[in-house]
Design an enzyme around this catalytic site. Structure first.
Site, mmCIF file in Angstrom:
data_model
loop_
_atom_site.group_PDB
_atom_site.id
_atom_site.type_symbol
_atom_site.label_atom_id
_atom_site.label_comp_id
_atom_site.label_asym_id
_atom_site.label_seq_id
_atom_site.Cartn_x
_atom_site.Cartn_y
_atom_site.Cartn_z
ATOM 1 N N HIS A 1 1.936 4.448 -2.938
ATOM 2 C CA HIS A 1 1.948 5.809 -2.501
ATOM 3 C C HIS A 1 3.392 6.585 -2.889
ATOM 4 C CE1 HIS A 1 -1.710 6.898 -0.551
ATOM 5 N NE2 HIS A 1 -1.754 5.961 0.226
ATOM 6 N N HIS B 1 0.900 -1.241 -0.093
ATOM 7 C CA HIS B 1 0.108 -0.026 -0.107
ATOM 8 C C HIS B 1 0.904 1.288 0.222
ATOM 9 C CE1 HIS B 1 -3.835 2.253 1.476
ATOM 10 N NE2 HIS B 1 -2.867 3.148 1.805
ATOM 11 N N GLU B 2 1.780 1.304 0.970
ATOM 12 C CA GLU B 2 2.553 2.461 1.056
ATOM 13 C C GLU B 2 3.630 2.573 -0.108
ATOM 14 O OE1 GLU B 2 1.665 4.614 2.895
ATOM 15 O OE2 GLU B 2 0.358 3.501 4.374
ATOM 16 N N GLU C 1 -4.332 7.780 -3.474
ATOM 17 C CA GLU C 1 -4.886 6.643 -2.735
ATOM 18 C C GLU C 1 -5.073 5.740 -3.718
ATOM 19 O OE1 GLU C 1 -5.745 4.057 0.527
ATOM 20 O OE2 GLU C 1 -4.915 6.294 0.313
#
Length: 505
Positions: free
Chosen positions: A271, A267-268, A297
């Site tokens: 980003h 997830h990160e 996101e």
């Protein structure tokens, strides 16, 4: 001063602010990773000083004069040109910033720095009363901000504008009502299905040191540049992009639950790859900044879910995972593991929620934020309201505040208006991946089976990352996918995926 000279000065000032704000970003990263606990008061003063200095520089009347000069010239005739986009977004930011008193900016920075530290301890100790006075201050200050900025219909509109320009409460209410109506029946059918995964295979011993090595290897494989970033541990995972060459991600490890750290890292990393692939020559200007929080996101949810929870991804990575954790996974087939990581069931913790229930968590927070900001809900009544609405939406009783209204960091840093961007990100991610599959067909899945993610990353670089804020989110979506944002690709994706897994339709 000519328009060209005025524009050059605007860019110079904007880049200077970019450097200043990156300094504040480093201090915030340190605050959430390595800063000693007793450093909180000083850090609050440091953050307040930097926020005040940034606000002073940006709201200097000279900036308004420069904007006016450029806006009256041919430089902005094309709204999609470098000057057109930069001036449009600088004007939006300037008009907003000049409405907010400097004293309010300083107080928000000071209070939210303290609130984050108190929140972390309150969550650990399940002690909402210790956090409530600071939350009360944060809500009060955010109301003041909304009133200073001005709004139509609801003060929340003033705050969501900071994260997702152009989005309104009315649109979000319609969106969440429609999603909830579609998702609730799907979740009920899945939960009632006799075909269920064995989630316990993810709750064995997964030594943290090996988790870290495996997660870093996956991050590199999909495109994270560790020469320009790093991975650390924190209470609540986040990504900090300070500028060219320095983007840092964090996660938290659970030795008895594989998903928590690994999917957090994916997830990160999503980003971070957005931050690492923004145009470096535009750093400090809107063209060097991500389009919106919802688009940001979309990058994290795309890599975490659309890719990372897909079968082709694990066709490549699962043999390596078994080698990394032989005692935990030798007796677990790839299909059993794949089913387990796509387990769907109502759960208490948002960041651990599956793809089908996740947006119900966001709908809850959106409702409560609206009520807190309007004054229909007090901070004293928040835990009870949370428990009541959580049971209504997800069918679970909330056992304590640590797993209830204290679980997220966002309110402590003043992020009221932030949560809806998570749902927007899910929708954008599904629509972007739908466009990728239409362009490349089955070939993109074959790439993933080989552990090759360069074509997907290149497509995202081309259609999302390189544009910065040249386009607003809706326009970027239209250009990248050929259609305005719609929940249909997301709902189709969920129905297709989970119907196959659970035998429901």
């Amino acid at each position: 001063m000519t328009a060209s000279e005025a524009y050059a000065e605007l860019v110079r000032r904007s880049k200077e602010l970019g450097v200043l704000n990156s300094c504040a970003g480093v201090l915030n990263w340190d605050h959430q990773t390595y800063m000693p606990r007793n450093g909180g008061a000083l850090r609050g003063e440091q953050m307040a000083f930097l926020a005040s200095l940034s606000h002073q520089k940006f709201t200097d009347p000279k900036v308004g004069e420069l904007l006016g000069t450029v806006e009256a010239s041919d430089l902005v005739r094309n709204p999609e040109s470098d000057a057109g986009a930069n001036v449009r977004e600088l004007r939006r930011g300037y008009d907003r910033a000049t409405k907010i008193p400097q004293a309010l900016v300083e107080e928000l920075a000071r209070v939210t720095t303290q609130a984050q530290q108190v929140w972390e301890q309150a969550k650990k100790k399940n002690d909402y009363p210790s956090f409530r006075p600071l939350l009360e201050q944060v809500v009060k200050l955010k109301r003041e901000e909304a009133n200073a900025v001005g709004f139509k219909e609801h003060p929340y509109n003033a705050l969501i504008e900071e994260y997702e320009p152009g989005t309104t409460v009315a649109e979000l209410k319609t969106l969440f009502a429609g999603l909830t109506a579609e998702l609730a029946p799907l979740v009920r059918k899945i939960v009632a299905s006799p075909k269920q995964p064995d989630k316990s295979v993810l709750e064995r011993e997964f030594p943290v040191d090996r988790q870290k090595v495996f997660a870093e290897a996956a991050a590199v494989a999909i495109g994270f540049d560790f020469h320009s970033g790093r991975l650390d541990t924190t209470a609540h995972p986040f990504c900090s992009g300070f500028g060219p060459g320095d983007c840092r991600i964090t996660t938290r490890y659970n030795p008895r639950f594989f998903n928590e750290a690994f999917f957090g890292v994916l997830h990160e990393t999503g980003h971070a790859m957005y931050e690492q692939n923004l145009p470096t020559d535009h750093f400090g200007t809107p063209l060097g900044v991500a389009c919106s929080f919802g688009i940001h996101e979309s990058q994290s949810r795309l890599w975490e879910n659309q890719v990372g929870r897909g079968r082709p991804f694990w066709d490549h990575f699962y043999p390596r995972l078994q080698q990394t954790f032989p005692s935990a996974l030798t007796d677990v087939s790839k299909e059993a593991f794949y089913f387990a990581i796509n387990d769907v069931r109502p759960s208490l913790i948002r960041v651990e929620a599956d793809e089908a229930t996740y947006n119900l968590h966001i709908a809850l927070r959106f409702e409560l934020e609206l009520a807190l900001l309007s004054g229909d809900l007090t901070t004293g009544d928040l835990p009870g309201a949370w428990a009541e609405r959580f049971e209504a939406l997800l069918g679970l009783k909330v056992p304590d505040d640590a797993r209830g209204c204290l679980q997220d960091i966002h309110w402590s840093f003043g992020g009221i208006g932030y949560f809806p961007t998570y749902t927007l990100g899910n929708l954008y991610a599904a629509q972007l991946m739908d466009a990728v599959r239409r362009e490349f067909g089955d070939g993109i899945e074959e790439d993933f089976r080989r552990g090759d993610f360069t074509r997907l990353k290149g497509w995202l670089n081309q259609h999302v990352h390189r544009h910065g804020q040249r386009y607003r989110a809706g326009e970027l979506c239209q250009r990248a996918t050929g259609a305005p944002l719609s929940p249909k690709p997301f709902l189709s994706y969920l129905n297709e995926k989970f119907s196959a897994l659970y035998g429901v339709c």
